[in-house]
Design a protein around this motif. Structure first.
Motif, PDB file in Angstrom:
ATOM      1  N   THR A   1       0.444  -1.166   0.093  1.00 37.87           N
ATOM      2  CA  THR A   1      -0.237   0.058   0.549  1.00 37.87           C
ATOM      3  C   THR A   1       0.748   1.025   0.040  1.00 37.87           C
ATOM      4  O   THR A   1       0.359   2.218  -1.067  1.00 37.87           O
ATOM      5  N   MET A   2       2.249   1.275   0.639  1.00 37.41           N
ATOM      6  CA  MET A   2       2.626   1.857   1.165  1.00 37.41           C
ATOM      7  C   MET A   2       3.455   3.055  -0.565  1.00 37.41           C
ATOM      8  O   MET A   2       3.614   3.937  -0.682  1.00 37.41           O
ATOM      9  N   ALA A   3       4.112   1.944  -0.676  1.00 35.27           N
ATOM     10  CA  ALA A   3       4.471   1.253  -2.515  1.00 35.27           C
ATOM     11  C   ALA A   3       3.123   2.624  -3.933  1.00 35.27           C
ATOM     12  O   ALA A   3       3.927   3.345  -4.129  1.00 35.27           O
ATOM     13  N   GLN A   4       2.491   2.057  -3.471  1.00 33.25           N
ATOM     14  CA  GLN A   4       1.876   2.352  -4.446  1.00 33.25           C
ATOM     15  C   GLN A   4       1.026   3.919  -4.099  1.00 33.25           C
ATOM     16  O   GLN A   4       0.835   4.206  -5.065  1.00 33.25           O
ATOM     17  N   SER A   5       0.503   4.127  -2.839  1.00 35.07           N
ATOM     18  CA  SER A   5       0.270   5.277  -2.837  1.00 35.07           C
ATOM     19  C   SER A   5       1.675   6.397  -2.975  1.00 35.07           C
ATOM     20  O   SER A   5       1.096   7.664  -2.680  1.00 35.07           O
ATOM     21  N   ALA A   6       3.044   5.981  -2.735  1.00 40.19           N
ATOM     22  CA  ALA A   6       4.136   6.596  -2.590  1.00 40.19           C
ATOM     23  C   ALA A   6       4.233   7.209  -3.856  1.00 40.19           C
ATOM     24  O   ALA A   6       5.496   8.049  -3.973  1.00 40.19           O
ATOM     25  N   ASN A   7       4.416   6.141  -4.797  1.00 42.82           N
ATOM     26  CA  ASN A   7       4.787   6.526  -6.481  1.00 42.82           C
ATOM     27  C   ASN A   7       6.564   5.738  -6.096  1.00 42.82           C
ATOM     28  O   ASN A   7       6.851   6.254  -6.492  1.00 42.82           O
ATOM     29  N   VAL A   8       6.709   4.915  -5.258  1.00 39.26           N
ATOM     30  CA  VAL A   8       7.894   4.669  -4.216  1.00 39.26           C
ATOM     31  C   VAL A   8       8.287   3.317  -5.319  1.00 39.26           C
ATOM     32  O   VAL A   8       7.365   1.668  -5.448  1.00 39.26           O
ATOM     33  N   ARG A   9       9.290   3.221  -6.015  1.00 43.13           N
ATOM     34  CA  ARG A   9       9.894   2.010  -7.239  1.00 43.13           C
ATOM     35  C   ARG A   9      10.784   0.972  -6.193  1.00 43.13           C
ATOM     36  O   ARG A   9      11.053   1.092  -4.956  1.00 43.13           O
ATOM     37  N   TYR A  10       9.425  -0.306  -6.322  1.00 40.14           N
ATOM     38  CA  TYR A  10      10.021  -1.472  -5.459  1.00 40.14           C
ATOM     39  C   TYR A  10      10.214  -2.391  -6.567  1.00 40.14           C
ATOM     40  O   TYR A  10       9.976  -3.428  -7.427  1.00 40.14           O
ATOM     41  N   CYS A  11      10.845  -3.774  -5.102  1.00 41.51           N
ATOM     42  CA  CYS A  11      11.518  -4.984  -6.937  1.00 41.51           C
ATOM     43  C   CYS A  11      10.771  -5.900  -6.042  1.00 41.51           C
ATOM     44  O   CYS A  11      11.289  -6.609  -4.747  1.00 41.51           O
ATOM     45  N   ARG A  12       9.772  -6.759  -7.072  1.00 39.62           N
ATOM     46  CA  ARG A  12       8.909  -7.989  -6.427  1.00 39.62           C
ATOM     47  C   ARG A  12       9.872  -9.421  -6.170  1.00 39.62           C
ATOM     48  O   ARG A  12       9.483  -9.770  -5.809  1.00 39.62           O
ATOM     49  N   LYS A  13      11.229  -8.788  -6.989  1.00 42.45           N
ATOM     50  CA  LYS A  13      12.241 -10.600  -6.632  1.00 42.45           C
ATOM     51  C   LYS A  13      12.967  -9.993  -5.504  1.00 42.45           C
ATOM     52  O   LYS A  13      12.627 -10.904  -4.915  1.00 42.45           O
ATOM     53  N   CYS A  14      13.238  -9.149  -5.112  1.00 44.27           N
ATOM     54  CA  CYS A  14      13.747  -8.897  -3.379  1.00 44.27           C
ATOM     55  C   CYS A  14      13.116  -8.733  -2.993  1.00 44.27           C
ATOM     56  O   CYS A  14      13.974  -8.330  -1.718  1.00 44.27           O
ATOM     57  N   CYS A  15      11.831  -8.568  -2.731  1.00 46.05           N
ATOM     58  CA  CYS A  15      10.706  -7.751  -2.458  1.00 46.05           C
ATOM     59  C   CYS A  15      11.186  -6.524  -0.690  1.00 46.05           C
ATOM     60  O   CYS A  15      11.669  -6.736   0.248  1.00 46.05           O
ATOM     61  N   GLN A  16      11.639  -5.925  -1.614  1.00 42.78           N
ATOM     62  CA  GLN A  16      12.746  -4.469  -0.566  1.00 42.78           C
ATOM     63  C   GLN A  16      12.609  -3.307  -2.352  1.00 42.78           C
ATOM     64  O   GLN A  16      12.106  -3.624  -3.369  1.00 42.78           O
ATOM     65  N   PHE A  17      12.236  -1.614  -1.292  1.00 43.93           N
ATOM     66  CA  PHE A  17      12.155  -0.778  -1.850  1.00 43.93           C
ATOM     67  C   PHE A  17      13.748  -0.795  -2.899  1.00 43.93           C
ATOM     68  O   PHE A  17      14.514  -1.427  -2.619  1.00 43.93           O
ATOM     69  N   LYS A  18      13.374  -0.171  -4.200  1.00 41.22           N
ATOM     70  CA  LYS A  18      14.791   0.612  -4.719  1.00 41.22           C
ATOM     71  C   LYS A  18      14.823   2.221  -4.925  1.00 41.22           C
ATOM     72  O   LYS A  18      14.220   2.903  -5.459  1.00 41.22           O
ATOM     73  N   PRO A  19      16.263   2.041  -4.777  1.00 41.85           N
ATOM     74  CA  PRO A  19      17.014   3.855  -4.723  1.00 41.85           C
ATOM     75  C   PRO A  19      16.912   4.154  -5.790  1.00 41.85           C
ATOM     76  O   PRO A  19      16.544   3.704  -6.695  1.00 41.85           O
ATOM     77  N   PRO A  20      16.648   5.642  -6.493  1.00 42.12           N
ATOM     78  CA  PRO A  20      16.681   5.808  -7.474  1.00 42.12           C
ATOM     79  C   PRO A  20      17.812   4.997  -8.387  1.00 42.12           C
ATOM     80  O   PRO A  20      19.274   4.556  -8.026  1.00 42.12           O
TER      81      PRO A  20
END
Length: 308
Positions: A117-136
């Motif tokens: 929910t956080m990733a979708q609402s904040a337009n944050v990049r997320y890696c589905r394979k590593c299950c973690q946020f991705k920096p720029p």
């Protein structure tokens, strides 16, 4: 069950290990042809031949040392991975402005509801394979099996990814490889011509002739191919762009990481000019330049006055 073709990418790790042997083999052949077979014997001839031989030998060993130093610096330097538990500083920040197009909606089967929910609402990049946020500027490498900071590409010649922390070393490897192979090509050109001009009169051992021909052809081919890669990567550095980003960014607008060629160059090679041609960074650069950590990048302002 669907077959995951990307699992084949792990086979490139084995290929990369072989490539290290290929690089060392080319170095060995070149060393024998230039040093042992041709120029060390000329040291004792005296006059101009001695001076020429010494000059070639000094340049050859210097460039070879820099080439190997840069090469193993790339091989043994981690390109940079996302720290465990890393998250954007604020979910309200517009991280989309500091990254490439966002990943699709994160997988709901492996991602906790709160993070999804956080990733979708904040337009944050997320890696589905590593299950973690991705920096720029971070991308997932299927060969390494993890996200790489400021990933440029996975290079089988160095058995690792080229990213934020070893990109400079990779560029220096290309530079010194081009200079070394060019020197070997020029140094062996007279012998190469003489072999085919006086083939009946040549009294050299067959092994020396074969090694000289092989070294000349290999180094000529490497010099021409590496020159193309070197020119391409230097143009990317001038625009502060990676190989991946060059294909994904919009050509109609100026790249938001482009701070001008001088600052772009310093983001890769550091602030101290004396270290630009050495495969290492000063402690001051590592402390002051956040770009070398691969997590935070300055953006171009409207008046192009963005500072580090």
């Amino acid at each position: 069950m669907a077959w995951n073709v990307f699992k084949l990418c792990t086979g490139l790790k084995v290929v990369g290990s072989v490539m290290i042997l290929v690089v060392l083999s080319v170095v060995g052949v070149s060393y024998y042809a230039v040093v042992v077979a041709n120029y060390v014997p000329q040291v004792w001839k005296g006059a101009l031949a001695t001076a020429t031989a010494l000059l070639v030998l000094i340049l050859f060993h210097f460039l070879l040392a820099m080439l190997l130093w840069s090469y193993f610096a790339v091989v043994f330097t981690d390109p940079g991975g996302v720290p465990q538990g890393w998250k954007p500083s604020s979910c309200e920040d517009d991280l989309e402005a500091q990254s490439l197009p966002l990943d699709p909606t994160p997988a709901t089967t492996t991602v906790p509801v709160s993070l999804s929910t956080m990733a979708q609402s904040a337009n944050v990049r997320y890696c589905r394979k590593c299950c973690q946020f991705k920096p720029p500027r971070c991308h997932h490498c299927s060969v390494c099996g993890r996200c790489i900071l400021k990933m440029d590409h996975h290079c089988i010649w160095v058995v690792t990814c080229v990213g934020a922390r070893n990109y400079k070393f990779f560029l220096l490897f290309l530079l010194y490889t081009f200079l070394e192979t060019t020197l070997v090509t020029v140094a062996l050109l007279p012998q190469f011509v003489a072999i085919f001009s006086n083939i009946d009169e040549d009294s050299s051992f067959p092994s020396v002739l074969a090694t000289t021909i092989l070294a000349f052809v290999l180094n000529l081919a490497f010099a021409l191919s590496v020159l193309g890669f070197l020119i391409m990567h230097m143009s990317l550095v001038a625009d502060n762009t990676t190989t991946i980003e060059a294909y994904e960014k919009k050509a109609s607008t100026r790249w938001r990481f482009d701070l001008g060629w001088k600052r772009n160059f310093e983001q890769v090679f550091g602030m101290r000019r004396i270290y630009w041609f050495l495969p290492l960074y000063t402690e001051d650069d590592l402390r002051r330049m956040t770009v070398l950590q691969g997590l935070d990048y300055p953006l171009r302002s409207d008046n192009d006055s963005q500072e580090f």
